[in-house]
Write a protein that holds these residues in place. Structure first.
Motif, short mmCIF file in Angstrom:
data_model
loop_
_atom_site.label_atom_id
_atom_site.label_comp_id
_atom_site.label_asym_id
_atom_site.label_seq_id
_atom_site.Cartn_x
_atom_site.Cartn_y
_atom_site.Cartn_z
N ILE A 203 0.97 -1.21 -0.04
CA ILE A 203 0.21 0.08 -0.02
C ILE A 203 0.92 1.39 0.18
N THR A 204 0.77 2.11 -0.91
CA THR A 204 1.76 3.42 -1.20
C THR A 204 0.79 4.49 -1.12
N GLY A 205 1.66 5.47 -0.29
CA GLY A 205 1.01 6.89 -0.26
C GLY A 205 1.82 7.81 -1.15
N GLY A 206 1.06 8.76 -1.96
CA GLY A 206 1.69 9.57 -2.75
C GLY A 206 1.68 10.78 -2.12
N ARG A 207 2.10 12.06 -2.85
CA ARG A 207 2.17 13.25 -2.14
C ARG A 207 1.16 13.70 -1.40
N PRO A 208 -0.22 13.64 -1.73
CA PRO A 208 -1.26 13.86 -0.83
C PRO A 208 -1.21 13.44 0.56
N ILE A 209 -0.32 12.76 0.85
CA ILE A 209 -0.26 12.37 2.27
C ILE A 209 0.25 13.24 3.14
N ASP A 210 0.90 14.35 2.67
CA ASP A 210 1.18 15.36 3.07
C ASP A 210 2.19 15.71 4.60
N ALA A 211 2.11 14.60 5.27
CA ALA A 211 3.12 14.48 6.11
C ALA A 211 3.53 13.01 6.84
N ALA A 212 4.93 13.23 7.19
CA ALA A 212 5.34 11.82 7.56
C ALA A 212 4.40 10.84 8.61
N GLU A 213 3.93 11.72 9.45
CA GLU A 213 3.29 10.90 10.34
C GLU A 213 1.98 10.33 9.82
N ASN A 214 1.42 10.82 8.67
CA ASN A 214 0.28 10.33 8.18
C ASN A 214 0.39 8.85 7.48
#
Lengths: 320, 257
Positions: A203-214
């Motif tokens: 499961i991959t998070g792109g730029r909109p994840i917006d913060a490391a802690e997310n």
């Protein structure tokens, strides 16, 4: 029947499960005899697991008076000697970071052709199939050396159980020169984190994840999926995730059975690293994101709303 | 410090590749760039020489006539001059490429370090730097993310999966395969681009090198376009309904959950 070796990779004394697909490939539907070569771990402890997939001979390769794990050159030379000793007609391995390195050293040392990151092998005509041009084309390549050397993309060939009668052996390889490269230190990464290239589900998070802690949100979901967590280049460049999590060109090439991309646009460079996934799911707020044009299933929505629901549903199903 | 950087001229990663015939592609229809990993190699070499205040960075390319644009791009990043070994086509075997690189470098001077990228994004072979090292009897480490040089020793770090980092040591001269993380490649400024056009570029025909071409080689038999997936099946309904449907499909139809 050809005698084919498989270079077995281990992690913390455990056989990595991505090796099983390499054994299946080497076995070629029972047409070949498979010799598994291990280094730095006890072959007895690996016998049962490796024999379950068809390895007939399980060999622990050592070198007298030297630690094989201390130099990648030594490993390649020891493998070269073992290939000769066991009269192997080919050696198959994984195109992991370690496998790519060892196979390249071995092929250069022996002056033998090599194909790395292959997704298929044909032993009869000595051809392999592998990606060219960032996954946009598949090339069929003929390996013209007598010895067939091939490193496979992890998970590209599905492992099949094929129980074999097996013997365990130890072989002390003779290596005439010291390694030119010395390992000084190995710093283990976060042990709780699964290696991306090994993972069945990502499961991959792109730029909109917006913060490391997310990424915690994705990690929670990943735990239930038995998945590893990846990141896009944009997210890595923005400082939300380390480079070791990056999937795609200039990152890792992965081939899981399920790839869930959250907030990914679907760039060519990202697809270069995950195109051979079996099923690709995209979650993105933008219905016109290019990723929806080239994946299997899509949810048009915000990952911050969708992923927690996915986690909840998986939790209900597994009763955790 | 005398540094050589091996650079490949490759189709842009975003370019559309149109397969022509059995094993060819239309190279006139796509834009070519410097191999992205080689940018880390050039940057590292240029920074080393800048920091030392002396030395030279020489770009070495084995490639077709048109590869000059890529070599000029490397020179715009700060490389001092270039050696172009001219070949026809894009798919020269990695053993022959490494032998050509070796001959071109040895004709020119004595390297302290040779940098390459970790792989070329066209053929994705991951091996030329190792073959070059074996041919020149030099130590090599690839996929390097950190480099320190002390007293004729190179201390390098590489990632070996799962975030695990290995630190390795080798003597100079050595070969280093660069990857992302080693540095941040610069964007050349306009004056640098103009200056690069005047830098020395030596051309050698591959055939002039007198290499033994009877070595074992790989042979590209076929190139096939990988069909893109068609449009996604989009889930419908409320968020919960959409996720439920997705989980059902992944479990029952695709059996991947």
């Amino acid at each position: 029947m050809a005698k084919i070796g498989v270079f077995i990779e281990t992690d913390k004394d455990e056989v990595k499960k991505t090796n099983f697909g390499a054994i299946t490939a080497a076995l070629d539907g029972g047409k070949n005899e498979v010799v598994a070569l291990l280094m730095g771990v006890d072959a007895n402890s690996a016998q049962e697991t490796l024999a379950a997939y068809g390895a007939q001979k399980i060999v622990q390769v050592t070198v007298d008076s030297a630690d094989l794990t201390a130099s990648p050159d030594l490993q390649a030379r020891a493998l070269a000697d073992a290939i000769q000793h066991f009269a192997l007609e080919g050696l198959i391995g994984l195109a992991s970071a370690r496998g790519r390195d060892v196979f390249a050293r071995l092929s250069a040392f022996l002056n033998v052709t090599l194909a790395s990151d292959c997704v298929g092998i044909n032993f009869e005509d000595k051809t392999v199939r592998k990606s060219h041009f960032s996954g946009k084309t598949i090339a069929t390549i003929k390996l013209n050396s007598d010895l067939l050397l091939c490193a496979l993309r992890p998970n590209a060939i599905e492992a099949q159980k094929a129980l074999a009668d097996s013997q365990v052996e130890s072989y002390a390889a003779s290596v005439d020169a010291p390694g030119l490269v010395k390992v000084l230190e190995v710093k283990k990464g976060d042990t709780a984190k699964m290696d991306l290239t090994e993972a069945d589900v990502i499961i991959t998070g792109g730029r909109p994840i917006d913060a490391a802690e997310n990424y915690k949100m994705l990690e929670e979901c990943a735990e239930l999926l038995g998945a590893a967590v990846g990141a896009s280049r944009a997210a890595v460049d923005a400082g939300f995730a380390p480079h070791s999590m990056q999937v795609g060109q200039t990152g890792k090439t992965v081939s899981p059975r399920l790839y869930i991309g959250c907030g990914l646009s679907g760039s060519v460079q990202h697809f270069a690293g995950m195109k051979t996934s079996k099923v690709i799911v995209a979650i993105n707020t933008d219905k016109d994101a290019p990723i929806f044009q080239k994946c299997d299933y899509g949810i048009i929505g915000d990952m911050f709303e969708v992923v927690p629901v996915l986690t909840e549903i998986l939790r209900e199903q597994t009763g955790q | 410090m005398q540094i050589y950087v091996c650079v490949k001229h490759v189709p842009d990663t975003a370019a559309t590749i149109t397969v022509v015939g059995e094993a060819g592609y239309n190279d006139t229809a796509c834009k070519f760039i410097i191999n992205p990993y080689d940018e880390y190699a050039v940057e590292e070499a240029v920074q080393r020489v800048e920091k030392a205040g002396s030395g030279e960075v020489v770009v070495v390319t084995v490639g077709p006539e048109a590869a000059v644009s890529t070599m000029r791009a490397a020179m715009a990043m700060g490389a001092h001059r270039g050696i172009h070994v001219k070949v026809e086509g894009q798919f020269l075997d990695s053993t022959l490429t490494s032998l050509a690189l070796k001959a071109a470098i040895e004709q020119d001077g004595t390297p302290n370090i040779i940098f390459t990228g970790r792989n070329a994004v066209d053929t994705e072979g991951f091996q030329t730097q190792y073959r070059l090292a074996a041919a020149m009897n030099l130590p090599v480490v690839s996929e390097v993310v950190n480099l320190e040089i002390n007293d004729g020793q190179a201390i390098v770090q590489r990632e070996v999966g799962g975030g695990t980092r290995e630190t390795l040591e080798m003597k100079l001269p050595c070969i280093i395969g660069a990857t992302k993380g080693l540095n941040e490649p610069r964007y050349p400024k306009f004056p640098d681009i103009m200056k690069a056009k005047k830098k020395e570029l030596k051309e050698i025909d591959f055939d002039q090198l007198g290499l033994d071409t009877s070595v074992d080689q790989t042979e590209l038999l076929k190139l096939e376009a990988v069909p893109e997936r068609s449009s996604a099946q989009i889930m419908q309904g409320s968020v919960r309904e959409q996720v439920n449907e997705l989980v059902r499909i992944l479990t029952e139809k695709d059996k991947v959950l």
